[in-house]
Write a protein that holds these residues in place. Structure first.
Motif, short mmCIF file in Angstrom:
data_model
loop_
_atom_site.label_atom_id
_atom_site.label_comp_id
_atom_site.label_asym_id
_atom_site.label_seq_id
_atom_site.Cartn_x
_atom_site.Cartn_y
_atom_site.Cartn_z
N ARG A 106 -18.00 -30.98 22.15
CA ARG A 106 -17.70 -31.85 21.30
C ARG A 106 -16.93 -33.23 21.23
O ARG A 106 -16.41 -33.99 20.38
CB ARG A 106 -16.81 -31.06 20.22
CG ARG A 106 -16.62 -31.26 19.09
CD ARG A 106 -16.26 -29.49 18.23
NE ARG A 106 -15.56 -29.25 18.31
CZ ARG A 106 -14.81 -28.01 19.48
NH1 ARG A 106 -15.86 -26.87 19.41
NH2 ARG A 106 -13.88 -27.60 19.51
N ASN B 71 -19.07 -35.55 22.76
CA ASN B 71 -19.88 -36.01 21.29
C ASN B 71 -21.43 -36.22 22.15
O ASN B 71 -22.29 -36.83 22.43
CB ASN B 71 -19.74 -37.08 20.84
CG ASN B 71 -20.66 -37.32 19.52
OD1 ASN B 71 -21.55 -36.89 19.20
ND2 ASN B 71 -20.50 -38.57 19.12
N ASN C 17 -21.04 -42.54 22.97
CA ASN C 17 -21.43 -42.04 22.25
C ASN C 17 -20.03 -42.58 20.77
O ASN C 17 -20.55 -42.73 19.60
CB ASN C 17 -21.53 -40.64 21.96
CG ASN C 17 -23.02 -40.10 22.50
OD1 ASN C 17 -23.33 -40.58 23.00
ND2 ASN C 17 -22.69 -39.24 22.97
N ARG C 18 -19.33 -42.79 21.46
CA ARG C 18 -18.01 -43.47 20.61
C ARG C 18 -17.06 -44.74 21.44
O ARG C 18 -15.77 -44.51 21.93
CB ARG C 18 -17.10 -42.32 20.33
CG ARG C 18 -16.36 -42.99 18.95
CD ARG C 18 -15.88 -41.24 18.70
NE ARG C 18 -15.32 -41.02 19.98
CZ ARG C 18 -14.49 -39.51 19.92
NH1 ARG C 18 -15.14 -38.31 19.38
NH2 ARG C 18 -14.38 -38.41 20.87
N ASP D 231 -10.86 -36.82 17.68
CA ASP D 231 -11.34 -36.99 15.83
C ASP D 231 -10.57 -36.87 14.75
O ASP D 231 -9.98 -38.06 14.19
CB ASP D 231 -12.47 -36.02 15.60
CG ASP D 231 -13.64 -36.66 16.82
OD1 ASP D 231 -13.55 -37.28 17.06
OD2 ASP D 231 -14.45 -35.64 16.80
#
Length: 820
Positions: free
Chosen positions: A334, A337, A382-383, A411
């Motif tokens: 998580r 990601n 992904n980020r 996050d």
């Protein structure tokens, strides 16, 4: 069959004869006794013997009359037939199968359900029952006549299984009430399901056994909490009707695992127990248990370590010496990601291309070197917008595992950082907007004032009259723009009142119907028990209008605009678990539309000034920022919810106003109306650093009849004040060079404590009152017109008492006790 009305109670029992006997026999006996006594006296001539004989006869007659059974004289005894329609209606309302028979076995009443079960309404016990059901029912009926009640629970008629309760009833116990009720047949699978989901299932779970009941089709009928928790992840999930096989997966070695659990968890041993031996594919009891022995044999202690890491609340992963990923838990996936079902082969697959070489080198170094820990900053693929810290630690003694990777889910922390940065930016923009608005207010005051002065010399019809009016109109539009800037920066001047939100919505509804057009339907609904709120009515109307106009623009093809008011208690706020909304009682206002919605990446920006999703030239970007500023300055909160294609909803929460003791007392005091005059007398000291504003104000007050002294700053104002014979009113700007207005007023009040003061400023009154502690002052916000200036001065003179003190009426007015 309707209820029968038998003739058994239609006869009458009349006892007139016996009543007549009781009424006439005694007088006849007395008469006969007297006659007999007279005959004895006549025959024998002995009066004593005749009297004794008569007395004896009368006494015997009286004794017989006393011991005779008494009846109501002339009573007509009549029994009325019972109303069976009431009994039948009650049975139908309760859905009961009921029948009533008399002593002759005749059916006198029956319900509709009885007729459905036994067509033709046969009289019990002669019912079409299977086997010897009619005989058993007859025996129960005889027992009820004898004992008062009886029952029979072995009745059947095809698929119908029923039991009967028979009760003797009626005024003379001359009826039987037959009550038939269905008997629910509990199947074997239902019995086992109840046990597995009950106490037995709890005991199995405590013993480490997971249990479930499945039907012949393989779907779950019931399961104990231990199974539900492992299969679904939470104990309150409902798995009824779900496919059992969908909750498991099989690895290459044929071992079975729960599908939702991460790789490396313990495999499951499954035992299937048939509920019916004659049905190999029928319902079954499924028992499941972890089998750690096989894991130890196949994967040593590494599998146990992986199972432990899978339960950790922070991101963990393991690699071998070559850098291949052996395991990563859900928290790591998580935080990185990682899409479901796409586990990468190497840690480098998680980061951008520029960081892959550095990460691979770090993994190899920690894998072959001494046990140590360290961090490396990488950017996730992904980020990639911001780097994250990836911690590495070398491990030994876990077989293939050589390096543990730790990644924190940032996050929430990143969201908080962005919120703080956004709040800081908004505060800076607000301060800038307030300063710009102040300067513009000075300019607009001069423009509007000069227009007013010119209009005094030009009448409608003059060639310049329309041009002057146009200049003034545009200036007023510019003033509205500065008010929006001040509203955004929460520095506007509000005139709060205690109001009901439905009243504000009602006042603005007609305007909204004209604004939104015919394509948009307006729906308004109000909740009950709404609390009062304290807000500026005009500004709240502006809030509703701005939101409605935005909703209209979001529905170009038409739609529905919904305005709702509702109440929310402190307990409900706590249940919302909001990190922004404090627990208190609120009155809410929700404005919703069915428009195109707002993209998720823009929802957080819609309250920023000059941000708009409209085309160029169709919006200033200040509408929602104005709404935000008004709501926040009123002590409320506003939230936006939107999704593309699903419309937008703005919800405003305003705290419920609780009146203080002073406000309650002030509400009973009537404020005398202010005396407004068109011509004034007296001396005014005008202190203003802006030449154009000072010139306009001086000309306006001079034309009004006042004697005006002027000064450019506070020091000059004190000199003019000391040199004047008399000053009836001091008008001063707040912010001025050298000495500002409040400092000048404090110095002047030392020698003239009763001097009336009227402050004028482009800043908000609320902001000034928080920073200035001076009693008995009035306030005039900029920009103002000549008429507004004249009215404020006249009001100040009207409120001035002979001793120079302003009256305290307890209400919101330009004169207040103290600036704080």
């Amino acid at each position: 069959m309707a209820g029968a009305t038998g003739n058994s109670y239609k006869h009458e029992i009349v006892s007139l004869a016996s009543d007549k006997g009781g009424r006439f026999v005694l007088p006849l006996l007395i008469g006969a006794a007297l006659l007999s006594a007279a005959l004895i006296v006549w025959a024998v001539g002995d009066w004593a013997l005749g009297a004794g004989f008569a007395a004896t006869i009368v006494g015997l007659a009286a004794l017989l009359h006393l011991v005779r059974p008494q009846r109501a004289p002339a009573a007509l005894v009549r029994e009325v037939a019972p109303d069976w329609t009431v009994t039948r209606a009650a049975a139908n309302a309760l859905g009961m199968a009921v029948a009533v028979t008399d002593r002759s076995g005749r059916l006198v009443c029956a319900s509709d359900l009885y007729g459905e079960w036994f067509p033709g309404y046969p009289a019990p016990p002669s019912l079409p029952l299977d086997r010897d059901g009619a005989a058993l029912l007859a025996e129960a009926g005889r027992a009820a006549w004898r004992d008062g009640e009886a029952s029979c629970d072995t009745l059947s008629r095809g698929a119908l299984k029923a039991e009967a309760r028979i009760t003797r009833t009626g005024r003379s116990d001359d009826y039987l009430l037959w009550h038939f009720s269905p008997v629910r047949q509990v199947s074997l699978i239902e019995q086992f399901t109840a046990m597995v989901m009950g106490e037995m299932g709890t005991q199995l779970g405590e013993a480490g056994l997971m249990a479930a009941i499945i039907g012949a089709e393989g779907r779950i009928r019931g399961a104990n909490e231990a199974f539900v928790l492992r299969a679904a992840g939470r104990g309150d999930a409902d798995l009824t009707g779900r496919d059992l096989a969908a909750y498991f997966r099989r690895d290459e070695e044929g071992r079975i695992f729960f599908a939702r659990e991460a790789p490396g968890m313990l495999p499951i041993a499954i035992f299937r127990v048939l509920l019916r031996a004659d049905q190999p594919d029928g319902p079954a009891l499924v028992l499941l248990v972890d089998q750690p022995g096989n894991v130890a044999a196949g994967g040593s202690s590494l599998s146990y370590f992986q199972a432990l890491l899978a339960l950790m609340p922070f991101g963990l992963a393991m690699t071998d010496r070559d850098g291949r990923l052996l395991f990563l838990n859900e928290s790591f996936a998580r935080a990185a990601n990682v899409p479901d079902g796409h586990r990468p082969a190497y840690p480098g697959d998680l980061v951008v291309t520029e960081d892959q070489a550095a990460l691979a080198a770090a993994v190899r170094r920690y894998a072959v070197g001494p046990q140590m820990t360290g961090d490396i900053a990488v950017r996730l693929r992904n980020r990639p917008e911001e780097p994250v810290a990836l911690s590495l630690a070398g491990v030994r003694g876990l077989g293939e595992a050589a390096v543990i990777l730790t990644l924190k889910d940032n996050d929430e922390e990143g969201r908080l950082k962005r919120q703080v940065a956004q709040a800081t930016k908004m505060q800076a923009v607000g301060q800038l907007a307030g300063g710009v608005a102040h300067d513009f207010n000075n300019i607009l005051t001069a423009i509007i004032g000069h227009c007013d002065l010119m209009l005094m010399r030009h009448t409608p019809g003059d060639s310049d009259y329309d041009d002057i009016q146009q200049i003034k109109s545009n200036s007023n539009r510019a003033a509205s723009l500065t008010r929006q800037l001040l509203a955004f920066s929460r520095q506007q001047t509000l005139r709060p009142q205690v109001i009901q939100l439905p009243d504000i919505v009602a006042d603005v509804s007609n305007l909204l119907k004209r604004l939104i057009g015919e394509k948009v339907k307006l729906e308004v609904s109000h909740g009950r028990n709404l609390g009062l709120v304290r807000a500026d009515p005009g500004q709240m109307e502006q809030v509703i209008v701005n939101l409605a106009v935005n909703a209209r623009d979001a529905m170009p093809g038409g739609g529905t605009l919904t305005i709702q008011t509702f109440s929310i208690s402190a307990a409900q706020v706590r249940e919302m678990r909001s990190t922004v909304l404090p627990a208190a009682d609120y009155t809410g206002l929700r404005v919703s539309d069915t428009g195109i919605g707002i993209p998720p990446d823009m929802v957080t920006k819609i309250f920023e000034p000059f941000f708009t999703t409209k085309e160029v030239g169709k919006g200033t970007g200040l509408g929602l920022s104005t709404v935000y500023g008004i709501v926040k300055q009123s002590g409320g909160y506003i939230f936006a919810e939107s999704a593309p294609g699903q419309g937008t909803s703005f919800t405003i929460y305003l705290p419920v106003h609780v009146a203080s003791a002073d406000e309650k007392q002030a509400a009973t005091i009537r404020t005398p109306p202010s005396r407004k005059v068109s011509w004034g007398t007296g001396t005014i000291l005008l202190v203003e650093d802006e030449d154009m504003v000072r010139a306009v104000a001086e000309r306006a007050l001079t034309r009004q009849g006042y004697t005006v002294l002027t000064a450019a700053d506070g020091e000059q104002g004190l000199e003019a004040l000391s040199g004047a014979d008399r000053v009836d009113l001091l008008i001063s700007d707040v912010v001025m060079p050298n000495m500002d207005g409040p400092a000048m007023v404090r110095e002047a009040r030392r020698s003239m404590p009763a001097l009336p003061v009227l402050f004028m400023s482009g800043y908000a009154e609320e902001q000034l009152r928080k920073s200035i502690d001076i009693a008995n002052v009035a306030f005039l916000p900029k920009p103002f017109s000549v008429a507004q200036l004249s009215e404020a001065v006249a009001d100040a003179f009207a409120r001035t008492q002979p001793d120079g003190d302003a009256p305290d009426n307890g209400e919101s007015s330009p004169w207040r006790d103290g600036m704080a």
